[in-house]
Every structure is written in structure tokens, then in C-alpha cells.
Design a protein around this motif. Sequence first.
Motif, PDB file in Angstrom:
ATOM      1  N   ALA A  77     -28.940  10.073  -0.996  1.00 11.02           N
ATOM      2  CA  ALA A  77     -30.343  10.944  -0.952  1.00 11.02           C
ATOM      3  C   ALA A  77     -30.214  12.163   0.531  1.00 11.02           C
ATOM      4  CB  ALA A  77     -31.772  11.074  -0.889  1.00 11.02           C
ATOM      5  N   GLU A  78     -29.519  11.228   1.369  1.00  7.41           N
ATOM      6  CA  GLU A  78     -29.996  12.128   2.576  1.00  7.41           C
ATOM      7  C   GLU A  78     -27.439  11.817   2.897  1.00  7.41           C
ATOM      8  OE1 GLU A  78     -31.951  12.454   4.785  1.00  7.41           O
ATOM      9  OE2 GLU A  78     -33.516  11.876   2.798  1.00  7.41           O
ATOM     10  N   GLN A  79     -26.836  10.886   2.559  1.00 10.39           N
ATOM     11  CA  GLN A  79     -25.495  11.601   3.218  1.00 10.39           C
ATOM     12  C   GLN A  79     -24.900  11.498   1.803  1.00 10.39           C
ATOM     13  OE1 GLN A  79     -24.348   8.454   5.567  1.00 10.39           O
ATOM     14  NE2 GLN A  79     -25.057   9.817   7.013  1.00 10.39           N
ATOM     15  N   PRO A  80     -24.746  12.566   1.109  1.00 11.06           N
ATOM     16  CA  PRO A  80     -24.583  12.407  -0.444  1.00 11.06           C
ATOM     17  C   PRO A  80     -23.206  13.210  -0.119  1.00 11.06           C
ATOM     18  CG  PRO A  80     -25.521  14.970   0.052  1.00 11.06           C
ATOM     19  CD  PRO A  80     -25.857  13.940   1.073  1.00 11.06           C
ATOM     20  N   ASP A  81     -22.082  13.461   0.354  1.00  7.56           N
ATOM     21  CA  ASP A  81     -20.705  13.487   0.942  1.00  7.56           C
ATOM     22  C   ASP A  81     -20.058  11.722   0.854  1.00  7.56           C
ATOM     23  OD1 ASP A  81     -22.621  13.946   2.780  1.00  7.56           O
ATOM     24  OD2 ASP A  81     -20.464  14.085   4.170  1.00  7.56           O
ATOM     25  N   VAL A  82     -20.958  10.964   0.897  1.00  4.77           N
ATOM     26  CA  VAL A  82     -20.952   9.970   1.964  1.00  4.77           C
ATOM     27  C   VAL A  82     -20.274   8.803   0.890  1.00  4.77           C
ATOM     28  CG1 VAL A  82     -21.102   7.338   2.628  1.00  4.77           C
ATOM     29  CG2 VAL A  82     -21.558   9.305   4.876  1.00  4.77           C
ATOM     30  N   PHE A  83     -21.933   9.083  -0.376  1.00  6.78           N
ATOM     31  CA  PHE A  83     -21.895   9.138  -1.522  1.00  6.78           C
ATOM     32  C   PHE A  83     -20.877   9.337  -2.795  1.00  6.78           C
ATOM     33  CE2 PHE A  83     -23.685   9.784  -6.211  1.00  6.78           C
ATOM     34  CZ  PHE A  83     -24.071   8.480  -6.390  1.00  6.78           C
ATOM     35  N   LEU A  84     -20.248  10.521  -2.457  1.00  5.09           N
ATOM     36  CA  LEU A  84     -18.913  11.254  -3.293  1.00  5.09           C
ATOM     37  C   LEU A  84     -17.780  10.432  -2.669  1.00  5.09           C
ATOM     38  CD1 LEU A  84     -18.598  12.635  -5.852  1.00  5.09           C
ATOM     39  CD2 LEU A  84     -18.421  14.849  -4.232  1.00  5.09           C
ATOM     40  N   GLN A  85     -17.936  10.175  -1.585  1.00  2.00           N
ATOM     41  CA  GLN A  85     -16.570   9.101  -1.440  1.00  2.00           C
ATOM     42  C   GLN A  85     -16.317   8.050  -1.498  1.00  2.00           C
ATOM     43  OE1 GLN A  85     -16.609  10.511   3.051  1.00  2.00           O
ATOM     44  NE2 GLN A  85     -16.106  12.984   3.024  1.00  2.00           N
ATOM     45  N   GLY A  86     -17.295   7.170  -1.027  1.00  2.00           N
ATOM     46  CA  GLY A  86     -17.183   6.174  -1.801  1.00  2.00           C
ATOM     47  C   GLY A  86     -16.993   5.892  -2.811  1.00  2.00           C
ATOM     48  N   VAL A  87     -17.540   6.253  -3.613  1.00  2.00           N
ATOM     49  CA  VAL A  87     -17.423   6.132  -5.260  1.00  2.00           C
ATOM     50  C   VAL A  87     -15.981   6.798  -5.941  1.00  2.00           C
ATOM     51  CG1 VAL A  87     -17.934   7.227  -7.620  1.00  2.00           C
ATOM     52  CG2 VAL A  87     -20.343   6.931  -5.799  1.00  2.00           C
ATOM     53  N   LEU A  88     -15.446   7.314  -4.686  1.00  2.00           N
ATOM     54  CA  LEU A  88     -14.393   7.946  -5.199  1.00  2.00           C
ATOM     55  C   LEU A  88     -13.088   7.309  -4.621  1.00  2.00           C
ATOM     56  CD1 LEU A  88     -15.250  12.013  -6.269  1.00  2.00           C
ATOM     57  CD2 LEU A  88     -14.858   9.974  -7.868  1.00  2.00           C
ATOM     58  N   ALA A  89     -14.112   6.149  -3.975  1.00  2.00           N
ATOM     59  CA  ALA A  89     -12.196   5.696  -2.893  1.00  2.00           C
ATOM     60  C   ALA A  89     -11.145   5.644  -4.270  1.00  2.00           C
ATOM     61  CB  ALA A  89     -13.145   4.478  -1.843  1.00  2.00           C
ATOM     62  N   ASP A  90      -9.762   5.854  -3.111  1.00  2.00           N
ATOM     63  CA  ASP A  90      -9.019   5.096  -3.934  1.00  2.00           C
ATOM     64  C   ASP A  90      -8.514   3.708  -3.593  1.00  2.00           C
ATOM     65  OD1 ASP A  90      -6.662   5.040  -5.358  1.00  2.00           O
ATOM     66  OD2 ASP A  90      -4.962   6.113  -4.421  1.00  2.00           O
ATOM     67  N   THR A  91      -9.439   2.420  -3.434  1.00  2.00           N
ATOM     68  CA  THR A  91      -9.359   1.341  -3.280  1.00  2.00           C
ATOM     69  C   THR A  91      -8.919   0.593  -4.561  1.00  2.00           C
ATOM     70  OG1 THR A  91     -11.395   0.790  -2.869  1.00  2.00           O
ATOM     71  CG2 THR A  91     -10.299   1.933  -1.290  1.00  2.00           C
ATOM     72  N   ALA A  92      -8.240  -0.372  -4.022  1.00  2.28           N
ATOM     73  CA  ALA A  92      -8.431  -1.353  -5.204  1.00  2.28           C
ATOM     74  C   ALA A  92      -9.763  -2.216  -5.611  1.00  2.28           C
ATOM     75  CB  ALA A  92      -7.868  -2.727  -5.030  1.00  2.28           C
ATOM     76  N   GLN A  93     -10.544  -2.070  -4.472  1.00  4.81           N
ATOM     77  CA  GLN A  93     -11.780  -2.859  -5.555  1.00  4.81           C
ATOM     78  C   GLN A  93     -12.979  -1.526  -5.936  1.00  4.81           C
ATOM     79  OE1 GLN A  93     -15.115  -3.227  -1.958  1.00  4.81           O
ATOM     80  NE2 GLN A  93     -15.788  -4.667  -2.910  1.00  4.81           N
ATOM     81  N   MET A  94     -12.859  -0.540  -5.307  1.00  2.00           N
ATOM     82  CA  MET A  94     -13.494   0.513  -5.737  1.00  2.00           C
ATOM     83  C   MET A  94     -13.085   1.204  -7.465  1.00  2.00           C
ATOM     84  SD  MET A  94     -15.965   1.101  -4.240  1.00  2.00           S
ATOM     85  CE  MET A  94     -16.693   2.643  -5.909  1.00  2.00           C
ATOM     86  N   ARG A  95     -11.508   0.681  -7.963  1.00  2.00           N
ATOM     87  CA  ARG A  95     -11.118   1.056  -9.194  1.00  2.00           C
ATOM     88  C   ARG A  95     -11.502  -0.402 -10.164  1.00  2.00           C
ATOM     89  NH1 ARG A  95      -6.457   2.547  -5.898  1.00  2.00           N
ATOM     90  NH2 ARG A  95      -5.401   0.504  -5.861  1.00  2.00           N
ATOM     91  N   LYS A  96     -11.756  -1.417  -9.223  1.00  2.00           N
ATOM     92  CA  LYS A  96     -12.074  -2.602  -9.658  1.00  2.00           C
ATOM     93  C   LYS A  96     -13.721  -2.729 -10.538  1.00  2.00           C
ATOM     94  CE  LYS A  96     -12.660  -7.254  -9.927  1.00  2.00           C
ATOM     95  NZ  LYS A  96     -12.653  -8.661  -9.025  1.00  2.00           N
ATOM     96  N   LEU A  97     -14.618  -2.231  -9.472  1.00  2.00           N
ATOM     97  CA  LEU A  97     -16.260  -1.896  -9.658  1.00  2.00           C
ATOM     98  C   LEU A  97     -16.238  -0.963 -10.399  1.00  2.00           C
ATOM     99  CD1 LEU A  97     -17.221  -1.893  -5.900  1.00  2.00           C
ATOM    100  CD2 LEU A  97     -17.370  -3.741  -7.970  1.00  2.00           C
TER     101      LEU A  97
END
Length: 122
Positions: A77-97
Motif C-alpha cells: 500500500a505505502e511502497q508499491p515499488d518496494v513490493f514489486l522489486q521484492g516480488v520480482l527479485a532475481d534471487t534463488a530464494q525468490m525463484r523458489k518462493l
Amino acid sequence: MKRSYSPASRRRQSNNSAQHDNIDRQILVLHKAMALKLIARCDLRQQVIETIESRYTNGQLRHGGYLVWSCLMEYIAEQPDVFLQGVLADTAQMRKLRRRTPFVNVLTEQERLHTLNTSLSE
């Protein structure tokens, strides 16, 4: 002792790797569409939060994954750009999640197909 692989075995590994990379790209494209829809539509956020909570309570989501998804949802809600960057992060952990996403039913089947078809044509 170091294990040696036959050429056929290396090809299978290479094919599996390419297949995993392709699946990860499709999942990433779908997550971008889902994240943008969640940013635009506040009414869909609660179902995602409930999915996260339910999976954690039922042991289907480990504590680290629970923290990542929960924290990301707090940014929406307050920082949608941070939300988007986090969801789309190119890390092994985020790929798995992302492979076990809590964003179920955010996109309709038509939106999902359109997103995948659009990404293929780019």
C-alpha cells in the motif's frame, strides 16, 4: 572422489537447466502481472494474506518464506515499488518462493494466458 558425467548425462542436465530457466521466466512474467494487479486492486490483497497465513499454519510454508511474503504484503500500500522489486527479485530464494506462490487466483485464466502469450511474442 569426483564424479564424471557422460555426454548424454550432461545434455540431460543442460536440458533440465534450460527447462527450469524457461519455467522461472514464465513464473516471473506471471508474478509481474499478479503484483501489478495486486497493487491496483486492494480487494484482492486479503485473499493473498489469508493464503500466506493458512499455508504457514498448516506447515506448507516455512518461517523464512512466511516472513518474506508477509513483509512484502506490508509494503504494497505505502511502497508499491518496494513490493514489486521484492516480488520480482532475481534471487534463488525468490525463484523458489515464486514456484509456490501465495498469489493464487489473482489472475483469471484469460489474464494468465494473455500474459504468457504476450511475453512469448516479445
